[in-house]
Design a protein around this motif. Structure first.
Motif, mmCIF file in Angstrom:
data_model
loop_
_atom_site.group_PDB
_atom_site.id
_atom_site.type_symbol
_atom_site.label_atom_id
_atom_site.label_comp_id
_atom_site.label_asym_id
_atom_site.label_seq_id
_atom_site.Cartn_x
_atom_site.Cartn_y
_atom_site.Cartn_z
ATOM 1 N N VAL A 121 0.790 -1.108 -0.020
ATOM 2 C CA VAL A 121 0.078 -0.067 -0.147
ATOM 3 C C VAL A 121 0.775 1.327 -0.041
ATOM 4 C CG1 VAL A 121 -1.891 1.191 1.108
ATOM 5 C CG2 VAL A 121 -2.014 -1.417 1.179
ATOM 6 N N ALA A 122 2.146 0.967 0.876
ATOM 7 C CA ALA A 122 3.020 2.134 0.715
ATOM 8 C C ALA A 122 3.234 2.866 -0.685
ATOM 9 C CB ALA A 122 4.262 1.928 1.474
ATOM 10 N N ALA A 123 3.221 2.000 -1.622
ATOM 11 C CA ALA A 123 3.675 2.538 -3.108
ATOM 12 C C ALA A 123 2.459 3.355 -3.587
ATOM 13 C CB ALA A 123 3.695 1.188 -3.976
ATOM 14 N N ALA A 124 1.324 3.384 -2.978
ATOM 15 C CA ALA A 124 0.314 4.499 -3.327
ATOM 16 C C ALA A 124 0.812 5.909 -3.510
ATOM 17 C CB ALA A 124 -0.934 4.246 -2.531
ATOM 18 N N GLY A 125 1.577 6.413 -2.580
ATOM 19 C CA GLY A 125 2.093 7.471 -2.776
ATOM 20 C C GLY A 125 2.341 8.245 -3.954
ATOM 21 N N ALA A 126 3.141 7.317 -4.891
ATOM 22 C CA ALA A 126 3.570 7.836 -6.305
ATOM 23 C C ALA A 126 2.350 8.063 -6.989
ATOM 24 C CB ALA A 126 4.580 6.681 -6.771
ATOM 25 N N ILE A 127 1.320 7.246 -6.929
ATOM 26 C CA ILE A 127 0.123 7.472 -7.769
ATOM 27 C C ILE A 127 -0.764 8.654 -7.301
ATOM 28 C CG2 ILE A 127 -2.280 6.488 -8.449
ATOM 29 C CD1 ILE A 127 0.282 5.026 -9.581
ATOM 30 N N VAL A 128 -0.757 8.758 -5.784
ATOM 31 C CA VAL A 128 -1.446 10.095 -5.374
ATOM 32 C C VAL A 128 -0.672 11.231 -5.763
ATOM 33 C CG1 VAL A 128 -1.617 11.539 -3.078
ATOM 34 C CG2 VAL A 128 -1.976 9.040 -3.185
ATOM 35 N N GLY A 129 0.758 11.281 -5.932
ATOM 36 C CA GLY A 129 1.596 12.437 -6.405
ATOM 37 C C GLY A 129 1.051 12.653 -8.004
ATOM 38 N N ALA A 130 1.013 11.296 -8.759
ATOM 39 C CA ALA A 130 0.490 11.747 -10.197
ATOM 40 C C ALA A 130 -0.676 12.515 -10.132
ATOM 41 C CB ALA A 130 0.775 10.550 -10.722
ATOM 42 N N VAL A 131 -1.538 12.159 -9.410
ATOM 43 C CA VAL A 131 -2.992 12.513 -9.638
ATOM 44 C C VAL A 131 -2.891 13.862 -9.189
ATOM 45 C CG1 VAL A 131 -5.342 12.532 -8.681
ATOM 46 C CG2 VAL A 131 -4.079 10.264 -9.183
ATOM 47 N N MET A 132 -2.321 14.358 -8.040
ATOM 48 C CA MET A 132 -2.246 15.703 -7.490
ATOM 49 C C MET A 132 -1.729 16.629 -9.010
ATOM 50 S SD MET A 132 -3.493 15.456 -4.698
ATOM 51 C CE MET A 132 -3.575 17.178 -4.053
ATOM 52 N N LYS A 133 -0.547 15.945 -9.288
ATOM 53 C CA LYS A 133 0.111 16.604 -10.524
ATOM 54 C C LYS A 133 -0.970 17.084 -11.540
ATOM 55 C CE LYS A 133 4.582 17.015 -12.934
ATOM 56 N NZ LYS A 133 5.482 16.125 -13.218
ATOM 57 N N ALA A 134 -1.542 15.814 -11.873
ATOM 58 C CA ALA A 134 -2.575 15.901 -12.888
ATOM 59 C C ALA A 134 -3.644 16.858 -12.750
ATOM 60 C CB ALA A 134 -3.378 14.603 -13.341
ATOM 61 N N THR A 135 -4.130 17.094 -11.499
ATOM 62 C CA THR A 135 -5.082 17.910 -11.108
ATOM 63 C C THR A 135 -4.470 19.476 -10.590
ATOM 64 O OG1 THR A 135 -5.229 17.080 -8.802
ATOM 65 C CG2 THR A 135 -6.848 16.025 -10.719
ATOM 66 N N LYS A 136 -3.404 19.592 -10.946
ATOM 67 C CA LYS A 136 -2.710 20.776 -10.501
ATOM 68 C C LYS A 136 -3.108 20.946 -9.088
ATOM 69 C CE LYS A 136 -2.631 22.963 -15.000
ATOM 70 N NZ LYS A 136 -3.475 22.370 -15.875
ATOM 71 N N GLY A 137 -2.991 20.133 -8.116
ATOM 72 C CA GLY A 137 -3.048 20.249 -6.724
ATOM 73 C C GLY A 137 -4.315 20.564 -5.990
ATOM 74 N N SER A 138 -5.365 20.302 -6.939
ATOM 75 C CA SER A 138 -6.692 20.642 -6.679
ATOM 76 C C SER A 138 -7.527 19.360 -6.033
ATOM 77 C CB SER A 138 -7.626 21.121 -7.538
ATOM 78 O OG SER A 138 -7.786 20.567 -8.731
#
Ligand SMILES: [Zn+2]
Length: 500
Positions: free
Chosen positions: A468-485
């Motif tokens: 589950v710890a690997a989820a961080g990379a995906i969270v980061g990618a989503v945050m980037k894609a949504t411009k932090g929103s």
């Protein structure tokens, strides 16, 4: 002949000299009317609309002392641990200046209303420096000159000058310290801390709005240097009307380095007034300083002496408010702060702003974080005092509430604050106009999560296999894609959901 360096390295100054400071602070009182007439005492206004024969110095006009101003003067004196004169008078200080229509300033000379006091000032490391107060006396402000047509706004090069007498006769208290010795390297800090402490004290007394930027609190900084083996004070210069705490500190420091360079180069310090230039953090020469004799002081014959009864003095003393440091102690307990955290707050000049933000509904930790971190950085960037930033405590509290209820992430909140600072209106209007709301709409987020998982299949596989710890990379990618929103917490939940 070798050229003399204009300033000396600060550490070298301290190896050779001891600084001596003298600080004169002028405070405009917030009385309803002027010192010697019934004209309104308000900042600004159309030029020459708050004037009368008395404050315009018309022949035959007779002044009368403003009782409220005398009361404020005594309260200031008492708060500064001064003795209050049993009997004192006003004097005429004679000199010509176009913004002073009487050609004398009504002031107190050898008979100040308050004298012999002190103010304990807390320095950055929590130590206390006692500033001895020589006197606090009453006087009146002058009008204002506006020099038109030149490039600099100064009289030199101007085509003509305009005079506005609205400020002429506004009640002033001048607070003068004794010579401050023993500050060493901390002289600039002591000067700043003293003016800050005095400002807090005066604000607590509610005798002035203490706005350095509007000139209702002004500091003249006297600086001289004594060679290490000297027994007498050196010649001092007086840097006039320094108008921010930061400038007080910088002006003292600059004068120390300038004096040292002149003295070591074999020159002499001229006793003169100097002006601080904010943009270069240097001072330039003003006029050669007059001595008291030049002013031909004499007792003002048109005003009766002031002889406050001891009962009145005792009553005013009993009615003094809680000093600011006592209030600070109370807030420290209420907010659960360490000494260092409180000091950071005070040093950042943020205590009142945080208190007002808490009063407007924010949690103290949130309020403190905004003012001490992000907003302090913005103030520095804009070269402004924190309180001068174009954002109110109520607006900060609103942004804080939007973060608390999940409408904004911290990153979005900073963008909202940027919008408010840029004059785009209230926080809610900025959220609307800039489209800054957190995306917590699951369908939009799920699509972004799926896309990110598809783009990083190896990471997706790890999560599926239980890492589950690997989820961080995906969270980061989503945050980037949504411009932090995106709502990061919800994104993480969705990733786990999609991978289980
Ligand atoms: Zn008047």
């Amino acid at each position: 002949m070798t050229a003399v360096a204009e300033v000396m390295d600060y550490d070298e100054v301290l190896e050779r000299f001891d600084p001596v400071l003298g600080l004169e602070v002028h405070v405009e009182l917030n009385t309803n009317t002027k010192m010697f007439c019934g004209c309104a005492n308000v900042f600004g206004g159309e030029p020459n609309t708050h004037v009368c024969p008395v404050c315009l110095g018309m022949p035959g006009a007779l002044p009368a002392v403003n009782g409220k101003a005398v009361e404020s003067a005594m309260r200031i004196g008492l708060a500064l641990n001064c003795e209050i004169a049993e009997w004192c008078r006003f004097a005429r200080k004679n000199y010509f200046y176009p913004d002073m229509p009487k050609n004398f300033q009504t002031s107190q000379y050898d008979e100040p209303i308050a004298f012999n006091g002190y103010l304990d000032v807390e320095l950055d490391d929590g130590s206390i420096f006692r500033v001895d107060i020589e006197r606090a006396h009453m006087e009146e402000d002058t009008g204002k000159s506006l020099h038109v047509g030149g490039a600099t706004g100064r009289i030199h090069g101007a085509d003509y000058s305009l005079l506005d007498y609205n400020r002429a006769g506004v009640p002033l208290i001048e607070i003068v310290t004794k010579p401050l010795v023993g500050t060493g390297a901390r002289a600039p800090e002591v000067a700043r801390a003293y003016v800050a402490a005095l400002r807090d004290l005066l604000r607590g007394l509610d005798v002035s709005d203490v706005r350095m930027d509007q000139g209702s609190l002004r500091c003249d900084a006297n600086v001289s240097l004594m060679a290490k083996d000297a027994t007498e004070f050196g010649t001092r210069t007086e840097t006039k009307n320094v108008n921010s705490l930061r400038s007080v500190e910088r002006a003292v420091r600059y004068e120390m380095t300038r004096h040292a360079a002149v003295l070591v180069g074999g020159g002499k310090i001229k006793q003169e007034t100097r002006h601080f230039d904010e943009s270069t953090a240097t001072t330039r020469a003003g006029r050669t300083k007059e001595t008291a004799e030049d002013y031909r002081y004499f007792p003002e014959p048109d005003l009766v002496p002031i002889a406050p009864s001891r009962e009145w003095v005792a009553e005013l003393k009993a009615g003094l408010p809680q000093p600011p440091w006592v209030r600070r102690k109370r807030l420290q307990e209420e907010w659960g702060l360490s000494d260092a955290e409180l000091r950071d707050l005070v040093n950042a000049d943020a205590l009142d702003l945080v208190a007002a933000t808490v009063d407007a509904g924010a949690k103290s930790d949130d309020a403190r974080s905004w003012w001490v971190s992000y907003l302090s950085q913005q103030a520095k960037t804009l070269n402004k005092e924190l309180a001068e930033l174009p954002i109110t405590p109520a607006q900060v509290a609103r942004v804080s509430a939007l973060v608390a209820d999940g409408s904004l992430t911290n990153k979005l909140a900073r963008a909202v604050v940027d919008g408010v600072l840029a004059g785009e209106g209230e926080p809610d209007a900025v959220v609307e106009a800039r489209g800054l709301k957190v995306v917590s709409d699951d369908s939009a987020l799920t699509a972004a999560v799926d896309e990110a998982l598809a783009a990083q299949p190896d990471v997706a596989e790890k999560i599926r296999s239980g890492k589950v710890a690997a989820a961080g990379a995906i969270v980061g990618a989503v945050m980037k894609a949504t411009k932090g929103s995106a709502d990061a917490k919800r994104v993480r939940e969705l990733i786990i959901e999609r991978c289980s």
